[in-house]
Structures are given as C-alpha cells and as structure tokens.
Enzyme design. Sequence first.
Site, mmCIF file in Angstrom:
data_model
loop_
_atom_site.group_PDB
_atom_site.id
_atom_site.type_symbol
_atom_site.label_atom_id
_atom_site.label_comp_id
_atom_site.label_asym_id
_atom_site.label_seq_id
_atom_site.Cartn_x
_atom_site.Cartn_y
_atom_site.Cartn_z
ATOM 1 N N ASP A 35 4.779 -4.869 5.891
ATOM 2 C CA ASP A 35 4.968 -6.275 6.239
ATOM 3 C C ASP A 35 5.270 -7.203 5.062
ATOM 4 O OD1 ASP A 35 5.019 -7.273 8.661
ATOM 5 O OD2 ASP A 35 2.878 -7.699 8.867
ATOM 6 N N ASP A 91 -0.189 1.992 8.419
ATOM 7 C CA ASP A 91 -0.689 1.199 9.551
ATOM 8 C C ASP A 91 0.164 1.279 10.815
ATOM 9 O OD1 ASP A 91 -2.679 0.398 7.884
ATOM 10 O OD2 ASP A 91 -1.917 -1.612 7.537
ATOM 11 N N ASP A 114 2.350 -0.701 11.846
ATOM 12 C CA ASP A 114 2.367 -1.997 12.538
ATOM 13 C C ASP A 114 3.686 -2.750 12.395
ATOM 14 O OD1 ASP A 114 2.050 -2.339 9.831
ATOM 15 O OD2 ASP A 114 0.537 -3.900 9.976
ATOM 16 N N GLY A 172 0.840 -1.211 0.000
ATOM 17 C CA GLY A 172 0.000 0.000 0.000
ATOM 18 C C GLY A 172 0.865 1.247 0.000
ATOM 19 N N GLU A 222 -10.927 -1.097 10.762
ATOM 20 C CA GLU A 222 -11.539 -2.042 9.809
ATOM 21 C C GLU A 222 -11.345 -3.499 10.227
ATOM 22 O OE1 GLU A 222 -9.689 -2.219 5.887
ATOM 23 O OE2 GLU A 222 -7.777 -1.634 6.741
ATOM 24 N N GLY A 254 -11.232 13.234 20.291
ATOM 25 C CA GLY A 254 -12.185 13.267 21.398
ATOM 26 C C GLY A 254 -13.357 12.324 21.179
ATOM 27 N N ALA A 255 -13.097 11.182 20.549
ATOM 28 C CA ALA A 255 -14.175 10.221 20.281
ATOM 29 C C ALA A 255 -14.683 9.612 21.591
ATOM 30 C CB ALA A 255 -13.659 9.115 19.362
ATOM 31 N N GLU A 256 -15.917 9.126 21.536
ATOM 32 C CA GLU A 256 -16.513 8.555 22.741
ATOM 33 C C GLU A 256 -16.097 7.105 22.958
ATOM 34 O OE1 GLU A 256 -18.077 10.926 20.948
ATOM 35 O OE2 GLU A 256 -17.973 12.299 22.653
ATOM 36 N N GLN A 291 -7.474 7.988 3.323
ATOM 37 C CA GLN A 291 -6.456 7.948 4.390
ATOM 38 C C GLN A 291 -5.046 7.692 3.859
ATOM 39 O OE1 GLN A 291 -8.265 5.431 7.865
ATOM 40 N NE2 GLN A 291 -9.410 5.014 6.009
ATOM 41 N N ARG A 310 0.991 -5.288 -5.111
ATOM 42 C CA ARG A 310 1.126 -6.410 -4.173
ATOM 43 C C ARG A 310 1.367 -7.617 -5.069
ATOM 44 N NH1 ARG A 310 -0.591 -4.258 0.769
ATOM 45 N NH2 ARG A 310 -2.290 -2.758 0.677
ATOM 46 N N ARG A 343 -26.609 12.712 16.095
ATOM 47 C CA ARG A 343 -26.438 11.361 15.551
ATOM 48 C C ARG A 343 -25.254 10.651 16.200
ATOM 49 N NH1 ARG A 343 -27.175 12.946 9.186
ATOM 50 N NH2 ARG A 343 -29.430 13.199 9.300
ATOM 51 N N THR A 358 4.248 2.547 5.562
ATOM 52 C CA THR A 358 2.851 2.080 5.581
ATOM 53 C C THR A 358 2.087 2.978 6.536
ATOM 54 O OG1 THR A 358 1.355 0.349 6.432
ATOM 55 C CG2 THR A 358 3.592 0.292 7.263
ATOM 56 N N MET A 391 -8.732 2.705 8.468
ATOM 57 C CA MET A 391 -7.910 1.581 8.025
ATOM 58 C C MET A 391 -7.143 0.961 9.197
ATOM 59 S SD MET A 391 -6.469 2.315 4.238
ATOM 60 C CE MET A 391 -7.528 1.993 2.826
ATOM 61 N N ARG A 405 -6.021 -3.264 9.159
ATOM 62 C CA ARG A 405 -6.550 -4.636 9.117
ATOM 63 C C ARG A 405 -6.162 -5.414 10.354
ATOM 64 N NH1 ARG A 405 -4.467 -6.262 3.243
ATOM 65 N NH2 ARG A 405 -2.815 -4.926 3.998
ATOM 66 N N LYS A 435 -25.434 15.085 25.785
ATOM 67 C CA LYS A 435 -24.752 15.510 24.562
ATOM 68 C C LYS A 435 -25.544 15.175 23.286
ATOM 69 C CE LYS A 435 -19.961 15.260 23.065
ATOM 70 N NZ LYS A 435 -18.748 14.479 23.198
HETATM 71 O O1 F6P Z 1 -1.514 -1.715 4.625
HETATM 72 C C1 F6P Z 1 -2.041 -0.471 4.366
HETATM 73 C C2 F6P Z 1 -3.510 -0.560 4.085
HETATM 74 O O2 F6P Z 1 -3.947 0.726 3.778
HETATM 75 C C3 F6P Z 1 -4.368 -1.179 5.196
HETATM 76 O O3 F6P Z 1 -4.660 -0.279 6.243
HETATM 77 C C4 F6P Z 1 -5.576 -1.598 4.428
HETATM 78 O O4 F6P Z 1 -6.251 -2.620 5.085
HETATM 79 C C5 F6P Z 1 -5.000 -2.069 3.125
HETATM 80 O O5 F6P Z 1 -3.774 -1.386 2.975
HETATM 81 C C6 F6P Z 1 -5.856 -1.874 1.923
HETATM 82 O O6 F6P Z 1 -5.176 -2.371 0.824
HETATM 83 P P1 F6P Z 1 -5.664 -2.232 -0.676
HETATM 84 O O7 F6P Z 1 -5.567 -0.785 -1.060
HETATM 85 O O8 F6P Z 1 -4.731 -3.078 -1.459
HETATM 86 O O9 F6P Z 1 -7.069 -2.720 -0.690
#
Ligand code: F6P
Length: 324
Positions: free
Chosen positions: A103, A128, A130, A11, A222, A186-188, A254, A72, A163, A126, A170, A172, A213
């Site tokens: 990764d 992510d 991660d 990505g 996701e 400031g999310a709940e 994103q 990929r 609402r 990336t 994103m 995974r 509120k």
């Molecule tokens: O690894 C980065 C990422 O943006 C993840 O957060 C997301 O799940 C994935 O790539 C989406 O990949 P693609 O654009 O190939 O669907």
Amino acid sequence: MNKIALLTSGGDSPGMNAAVRAIVKTCLFHNIVPIGIRDGYKGMVEGEMYEMKYSDVDNIIHTGGTILGSSRCLEFKNKETRITAINNLNQIGVEGLIVIGGDGTFTGASILSDEMGIPVIGIPGTIDNDIYGTDHTIGYDTALNTVIDAVDKIRDTASSHHRIFFIEVMGRHAGFIALNAAVASGAESVLIPEEIPDLNELVAQIQSQNKGKRSSIIIVAEGEQEGGSIELINKVAPMLEGYDLRPTVLGHIQRGGSPSAFDRILATRMGSYAVDLILEGQKGIMIGSDGDKLITTSLETAVKLHNTPDLERLRLLKKMLTRY
Ligand code: F6P
C-alpha cells in the site's frame, strides 16, 4: 529504452527476490540496463543505485527477504524529497521505474507517476494480501503456509496440555492471513479487523468446544478490534475461569523464509511482465493476478481501494466446529 530502475519497499515478503531476478533477467534479455535502487525510496533519495548484472541475481529465486533492501521512507511524502529522488534517476538516464511493495509503496508510486516524466509500474509484494486489483500478492501464500506450520506445532501442546491458545498473526488492516490460516489449520475461532467480535459468543464457543476436546486454537489478527491476543485474553479470562489461556505472537517469522512455488512463479511472471509493459509504453499501473491471468489496475485505483477477505469463510469455519 536504455535503463530501467527497480526497488523493493515497505515490509519485505518472500518472493520479492524472485521478482527482482525476473526484472533483471528480462531487462538484460532486451539489452536494457537494470538499475537496482537500495533500500526502497530512501535509496532513490540518497542516490544509492547500481547497475545490476546476471551475477547479482544468481541463486536468489529461493531466498526470502530482498537483496535490494527495503525501508519505510516517510520523508517521501515531501515533494522536495521526491524531486531530489527524481533528479537522481534523471541524472543517470533512467527511463522507467518498477516498484515492488504494498500500500505505502504504491501511494508513493502513484504520486511519482504523475510527477515524473517516466513510466512507473507496480508489483504487489506484501504478506498481507490487502492490495486492490490482485487476488494474490507476492509473499502471501508463503506467509500463510508458515503460519499453518506454526499453528500445527502449537496444537500439539494445546491438545497435550488441554490449553486454549490465542495465536496472533500479522495483518494490521486485513484478515486474509488470519481467516485462511484458521480454515486451513482447523482453528476453533478467528478474530479479524473486518468483523466486530462478539466476546460472549467466543467464550460460549470455547466452553462448548472444550466439553469433549479440552483444547482450542483461536487465531487473532494483530489488527482485530479487541487489541490483539494479550488484550483479548485479559478480557475473556474472567469468563473462563479454570481454563489455561495462552497467547502466542508469531511476529516476523511470518515474513521470512524461502518462498513457496506459488510465490516464485507469480513473482517471476509479474517481474517479467512489468518490463514488457514499460516497453509497450504503459505507465501508472499495477500488475495483479485474476486466477491464472495477469491483469492491470491504475496505481491510483490500487491505492484508493482495498482488498477484503471473503467473510463467507467465517461461516465455513463455524460449520467445521464439533458439537458435543
Ligand atoms: O505490511 C506487512 C506487515 O508485515 C504487516 O502485516 C505488519 O503489521 C507490518 O508489516 C509490520 O511492519 P514492521 O516490520 O515495519 O513493524
């Protein structure tokens, strides 16, 4: 050392271009010819490579995406495909390889590093965040800011129309974006892959928050364990009758956009350092950041282990809730 090849894979992430620019400029500074490989490992297999010049990296430090292209490449898992790719590099006299990605990219790089006779260096790129061995990956800071900007805008409607928005971001396998976006916006509440969600607690929280509120922002990674924002709404809706529940999936917004100053600086430092490491004779390692320092980890370790977010932030988020 005459030629160093570089590629971006997996990505795309904001700041990859800044890293490409830094690699190319550092190579040219040392009179090394940088060889750009198009579309990640796919271009290596297909021999899609070109000599890069200063003009190729003019005016790209501020741009998102990657000028080299990305993919990929699942075929890279086959040894024969990798041999073709290595032969393509050998044929034009490449003596070092720098890969920018996540990764999957490093899994390929780690195998390549064992199979190829030339040094391979990894740069984590990336959104992510991660990757083990670095506290920041290139693109994460920009993506986080993009998410916060979007959540702030959605909050305007959430509060005007009373609402409950379930905003899917994103991630995974990792909840970095979700968790830190929740704290910063400031999310709940937040749901991340690393924690089993308690839907009864979530419902109770929404009910208690909305006494005064009457709007809430729930950030949903996701990859969280209930299946994403729409699934989640389907599950909690029967317990939240009378509430206006709305899903928003932020998606690829994103991954794009101009990199933040933080990502541009990190990418420039890592890109230049990757060339220095090859010149020092290093191989099979990934560059990471530890605070303000650049560090290295073996590619093998970087793919075996994973970076996980600090779960203390979940407790921090709870302390920020309003009690009516
Ligand atoms: O690894 C980065 C990422 O943006 C993840 O957060 C997301 O799940 C994935 O790539 C989406 O990949 P693609 O654009 O190939 O669907």
